[in-house]
Enzyme design. Structure first.
Site, mmCIF file in Angstrom:
data_model
loop_
_atom_site.group_PDB
_atom_site.id
_atom_site.type_symbol
_atom_site.label_atom_id
_atom_site.label_comp_id
_atom_site.label_asym_id
_atom_site.label_seq_id
_atom_site.Cartn_x
_atom_site.Cartn_y
_atom_site.Cartn_z
ATOM 1 N N VAL A 14 0.740 -1.314 -0.063
ATOM 2 C CA VAL A 14 0.220 -0.019 0.071
ATOM 3 C C VAL A 14 0.936 1.234 -0.002
ATOM 4 O O VAL A 14 0.627 1.971 -0.612
ATOM 5 C CB VAL A 14 -1.069 0.083 1.030
ATOM 6 C CG1 VAL A 14 -1.788 1.179 1.280
ATOM 7 C CG2 VAL A 14 -1.880 -1.229 1.112
ATOM 8 N N SER A 39 15.013 -0.521 7.483
ATOM 9 C CA SER A 39 14.988 -0.030 6.213
ATOM 10 C C SER A 39 15.424 1.718 6.487
ATOM 11 O O SER A 39 16.059 2.419 5.687
ATOM 12 C CB SER A 39 13.732 0.400 5.623
ATOM 13 O OG SER A 39 13.201 -1.063 5.228
ATOM 14 N N CYS A 150 -10.985 -2.407 2.375
ATOM 15 C CA CYS A 150 -11.380 -2.531 1.041
ATOM 16 C C CYS A 150 -12.430 -3.331 0.514
ATOM 17 O O CYS A 150 -13.282 -2.817 -0.325
ATOM 18 C CB CYS A 150 -10.187 -3.033 0.281
ATOM 19 S SG CYS A 150 -9.521 -4.716 1.056
ATOM 20 N N SER A 179 -3.815 -9.108 -3.790
ATOM 21 C CA SER A 179 -3.102 -8.032 -3.225
ATOM 22 C C SER A 179 -3.765 -7.405 -2.128
ATOM 23 O O SER A 179 -3.052 -6.768 -1.341
ATOM 24 C CB SER A 179 -3.273 -6.881 -4.393
ATOM 25 O OG SER A 179 -4.350 -6.510 -4.580
ATOM 26 N N GLU A 202 -12.202 -10.411 8.224
ATOM 27 C CA GLU A 202 -12.915 -9.441 7.115
ATOM 28 C C GLU A 202 -14.323 -9.347 7.228
ATOM 29 O O GLU A 202 -14.909 -8.194 7.050
ATOM 30 C CB GLU A 202 -12.411 -10.102 5.800
ATOM 31 C CG GLU A 202 -12.709 -9.499 4.590
ATOM 32 C CD GLU A 202 -11.387 -8.445 4.245
ATOM 33 O OE1 GLU A 202 -10.414 -8.628 5.191
ATOM 34 O OE2 GLU A 202 -11.426 -7.655 3.623
ATOM 35 N N ARG A 235 -11.283 -15.685 -0.918
ATOM 36 C CA ARG A 235 -10.028 -15.172 -1.684
ATOM 37 C C ARG A 235 -10.027 -15.890 -3.107
ATOM 38 O O ARG A 235 -10.079 -17.225 -2.919
ATOM 39 C CB ARG A 235 -8.679 -15.577 -1.013
ATOM 40 C CG ARG A 235 -7.459 -14.901 -1.615
ATOM 41 C CD ARG A 235 -7.328 -13.303 -1.383
ATOM 42 N NE ARG A 235 -7.120 -13.129 0.009
ATOM 43 C CZ ARG A 235 -7.163 -11.898 0.565
ATOM 44 N NH1 ARG A 235 -7.489 -10.764 -0.411
ATOM 45 N NH2 ARG A 235 -7.084 -11.465 1.807
ATOM 46 N N HIS A 242 -11.620 -6.149 -5.887
ATOM 47 C CA HIS A 242 -12.497 -7.138 -5.372
ATOM 48 C C HIS A 242 -13.868 -7.059 -6.012
ATOM 49 O O HIS A 242 -14.521 -5.644 -6.246
ATOM 50 C CB HIS A 242 -12.946 -6.304 -3.811
ATOM 51 C CG HIS A 242 -11.705 -6.598 -3.010
ATOM 52 N ND1 HIS A 242 -10.463 -7.478 -3.524
ATOM 53 C CD2 HIS A 242 -11.114 -6.339 -1.726
ATOM 54 C CE1 HIS A 242 -9.626 -7.621 -2.393
ATOM 55 N NE2 HIS A 242 -10.115 -6.790 -1.260
ATOM 56 N N ASN A 322 -9.023 -2.834 -5.013
ATOM 57 C CA ASN A 322 -8.992 -2.751 -3.624
ATOM 58 C C ASN A 322 -7.437 -2.029 -3.003
ATOM 59 O O ASN A 322 -7.558 -1.558 -1.831
ATOM 60 C CB ASN A 322 -8.764 -4.375 -3.218
ATOM 61 C CG ASN A 322 -7.698 -4.828 -4.070
ATOM 62 O OD1 ASN A 322 -7.730 -5.081 -5.120
ATOM 63 N ND2 ASN A 322 -6.853 -5.722 -3.321
#
Lengths: 344, 344, 344, 344
Positions: A14, A39, A150, A179, A202, A235, A242, A322
């Site tokens: 994202v 990082s 999403c 994704s 979800e 999924r 989606h 999504n």
């Protein structure tokens, strides 16, 4: 007017979409990228394994990644977009808000908190003023605004359009792209020639966020919509987009044309990332399809098709991208609403 | 006891499954294969492009394909399995039945005809006696029996198990495999990285066949079940196995364990192709999955998972192998019931 | 005769295949399962996320997983199959061999060591006697035997058959299934609608292992075959089965029929897991195909097709099941050879 | 300057790509669309099932489709792009050329004819003057120019760059996308979880067209390059983008950097549809990948990666978008060369 913005969690899937969407943005100037300790200190092109299908913007490639702490982010950054894992975000977002930053977050934590606005600019822009309640209660200079999950955001615009007929109940089934689980969330051996009828947490998100989004805000609190929502989430082997099948019980008895018109005519907003038309309704029952339609409106339009009457109301199919409309694009749009409404 | 059987439409995808399932069958001896005129007169191995993942049985490979007419089929064949296109079957099946053949057909024509039994042996074996009504009305020596559509048959066993709690309504969404459209029905460019939210006629089949299957037969006619059924049908990039999400309103208020037990304990039948247990219920919410579970019970078992209570009853997911339990296997099982009940 | 065997690394993808292949094995009795520390002490059904498409054998499900150390494995186990990560195996396998265990290993470490036999029973069974050299040099009571990498083993049988015509050079390109990288090795976002033209270390393995396998063993050392091998390795969106295109330069000039006959007639071995015929040669140029042909000979047969002459020799395509013939099955077959040749 | 152009075979997959590429073209004005008799007389939006992922250009949607005959096409159209099936094209293209039209064709017929230029503008623009020979011999006012097959064109630019080192031999293996077979050419049941090691006629095309393309034109005839080419062609479950592994024998012995530089520096052309840089060379061995890289340079760039030395020269991987650079884009680019060189 230009607003300096940062991205918390900039190396993930994202986060990369945020960078893509902010490249060339008329208002937002990308000024800070944060990621995990590993990082921090490295140029972005090294820290991130870039997987978006357009190249890394040249200036972003060389930006140094910072730690995800208020101290590490320059003071002249006003707005932060967050795509941190929710387990991290739950503390970090509060730290930044306390420190005066306004955060438009895609992370799932705190979406149902009573004083956190959960907002889609075309649907419930007035909820944004929960920020006043939030600031009163928490004593923050900054603010925390959320966009929905999403899978929730895909069905909300058509439901909002239908609510003029009195939504009493929604049964909804999803066909979700890989994704949505992040770059490594679904292995190839799990999903090739297969489907998985469960995505952890979800269903709850769809069943609760939808009622808050369509609820009434009276200046002090949001009263949730009283519709019953039941969701089953699956999924499937699709990369992005989606697709959802919704069965909606209505108090009134509109015909199919009235339903389609209510969707087509549902008003949009005049913000840079908003599509011209919020909902595109197909007459062709074979549409929308994820690969064909996910990029309509630069990935920000909601597509609807298969509108039909049932014994109790209507059924229809809907689709959204999504990781654009359902994640990074949703946060950017909320950021634009924050600017528009004077919170920055 | 041995029954000589034939296959009408033996070269297609379902026809090939018939051959696979009849290979080594304890009762049925394959004695005739028919196909379109182009194939008639040729050895089967030449006429069919064999695509099943086990080799063509040696003796079948050399059988000569016949025309699909009563004259071309030997008189000592008693039972015919049909997987003709419904546009062809609508006339041809009647010709054969008039000529004295008993036909167990997977073709979609006539499934809703008042005097044609639509049967799943474990669910409504008594409906088979509609044959008496059929013979009276049509003056046939033969008989025509149908099995339901692959998407219908997947959800019927769990619904039959739930009907003790009084089914009032079903909203159901399907994730269907490409083999349901036949070998060339879905192109690769249509379905890779995609899903299609429409399968022509499929929703109607689920909404009507289900009510006939769960209806009452009083010896003269079937009174359909009065539940409301609304279906949304989707094609996804899966080879075999239809997965479905069902939302069921119940008159009673069973808890999840009672629901799961009712499914697990739903009785099977003692026929050669029937699975030991009709319905397998998973506790793991990630199951059933098409690739992992479609071959349970040699492709004849129904799998259920994700059983949860809703505001109005229960929701669950179910799966069946669409070309075995949902097509060729369903017809073979009906053939076995015809033998058991003395119709041959 | 019964041999008690164990599996080192029993919970992974190849470990699960070992369990599946050993279930009902005529000679080998599964007596020990090891895994990492996290899994030790737990019943296998809990320690492993079972993903093979046949259920866990009942008795294996309840076996307690052990640590991967010689102390943790019972002394009456004589033969160990290893599918440990090579970074772990490099030390652990030596510990076990020193402790007297005979190990048939699929791990990639030590395959090129001068005193470690790299064996395919149908190709170079005489190389097994390198064990004598190994024991002399290392002072072990046990022994370490390796099978080649999955991409190597696919092409070796047809190359061995061709070597009567004098192989001078091989250019080979692979289309490899995702299971070759283990359950989580390839994410769905990497591979759906895509291919990856690189698999780390794989080209080297094909280029070196092949020359050792087809080399001569004189009782003391293996002299590698002097052919030049160049490989390009690709990952494609296929679950199981590696397909390869080989271009082979030959000293002689056989015609296509001679080449195909040499392959078809290449002798197999009389071991329990060996296929009746080692190489199946298709006339149909569209075969072999991974999904259609990977399970021929219970996954142990090598399939060849598309044999054609070129300016310099021949080209052909070959296929093998990468986790059966290319991994667990290869080790089991080597285990059977060890028994046959009296090493146990 | 504006040139009025038409498309022969405008409703198919490549025809749709032509329309997409010609939309907004600086020189070409789309003035005629032809298709089979069934489509003639209907508006394009009805005649074609539009499957490209951008909408039909508004003005094209309403254009009336014409029959594919010289009489049906307006005289003021000068240049025709052809994507007819080769069995149709073989006669029709000659009819149009005789009638004075210049045709830039993607159809496979006549590519090897001695007086038909087979051209890639960056590679062998001088071959275009074969048109003079063609007109002399055939007495045409028009002309027929061909671009190579999609699998050929992918490898030719890197081979052209390597030829400075003296190419002696090429072994090449392809991983080709399903769109290369047209919209219905590969069924989903053929290719999901599978690969097909044969594409009819494809190997011959690569082995012959490549030698003509890299041949010398002396003003009268093309002398083919004398390299040996052997190809193996595979279909994989990828939508767009052909990936190829090439093994190239060279007379000289350049190191990897010299090879990569020769490719990177290979000159492009200054035509509207040509990419800025013809060949992009990746250092990352995991690239190019079809989904990530097929749209580089608007689908017109050739991507190369994995350059390594071998015993006989080099090996590398290459990628091009098969329906853009490999089909419609190739013809459009040849059309631009025809304009540039004064043939229109």
């Amino acid at each position: 007017m230009s607003v300096r913005v940062g991205i918390l969690g900039a190396t993930g899937a994202v986060g990369q979409r945020f960078i893509q969407l902010l490249d060339g943005h008329p208002t937002f100037e990308l000024a800070a990228l944060t990621a995990s300790e590993d990082s921090a200190g490295r140029p972005y092109r090294e820290a991130a394994k870039w997987r978006v299908d357009s190249p890394i913007p040249v200036d972003v490639a060389e930006m140094t990644v910072r730690e995800t702490t208020p101290e590490a982010v320059p003071d002249d950054v006003d707005l932060l977009f967050s795509s941190l894992p929710s387990s991290v975000a739950v503390d970090v977002e509060e730290d930044f808000a306390r420190d005066g930053y306004v955060i438009s977050s895609n992370s799932s934590n705190d979406r149902l908190a009573e004083d956190v606005p959960l907002t889609i600019p075309e649907i419930n822009p007035d909820h944004l003023d929960l920020i006043e309640v939030q600031r009163d209660e928490r004593g923050w200079d900054g603010a925390l605004v959320k966009n929905p999950n999403c899978s929730t955001i895909t069905m909300i615009p058509p439901l909002a359009a239908l609510d003029r007929f009195g939504i009493e109940r929604v049964d909804v089934s999803t066909l979700q792209a890989v994704s949505g689980a992040g770059y490594s969330g679904v292995t190839s051996m799990e999903i090739i020639d297969n489907a998985i009828p469960h995505i952890g947490g979800e269903e709850d998100k769809m069943e609760t966020e939808s009622r808050k989004l369509l609820g009434d805000f009276d200046g002090a609190a949001v009263t949730w919509h009283d519709m019953d929502v039941a969701a089953s989430c699956n999924r499937i082997p699709t990369l992005d987009g989606h697709l959802e099948n919704a069965f909606v019980d209505l108090a009134d008895d509109p015909d199919v044309d009235e339903v389609a018109d209510a969707m087509r005519e549902f008003p949009g907003v005049d913000l840079p990332s908003a599509p011209n038309q919020l909902i595109h309704v197909f007459d062709d029952p074979e549409r929308p399809q994820p690969r064909m339609d996910r990029m309509r409106g630069q990935g920000m339009q909601i597509c609807v098709g298969g509108v039909q009457s049932t014994d109790h109301g209507v059924k229809f199919n809907c689709l959204a991208h999504n990781t654009v409309r359902g994640a990074a694009g949703a946060s950017v749009l909320n950021g634009e609403l924050l600017v528009e409404n004077g919170y920055l």
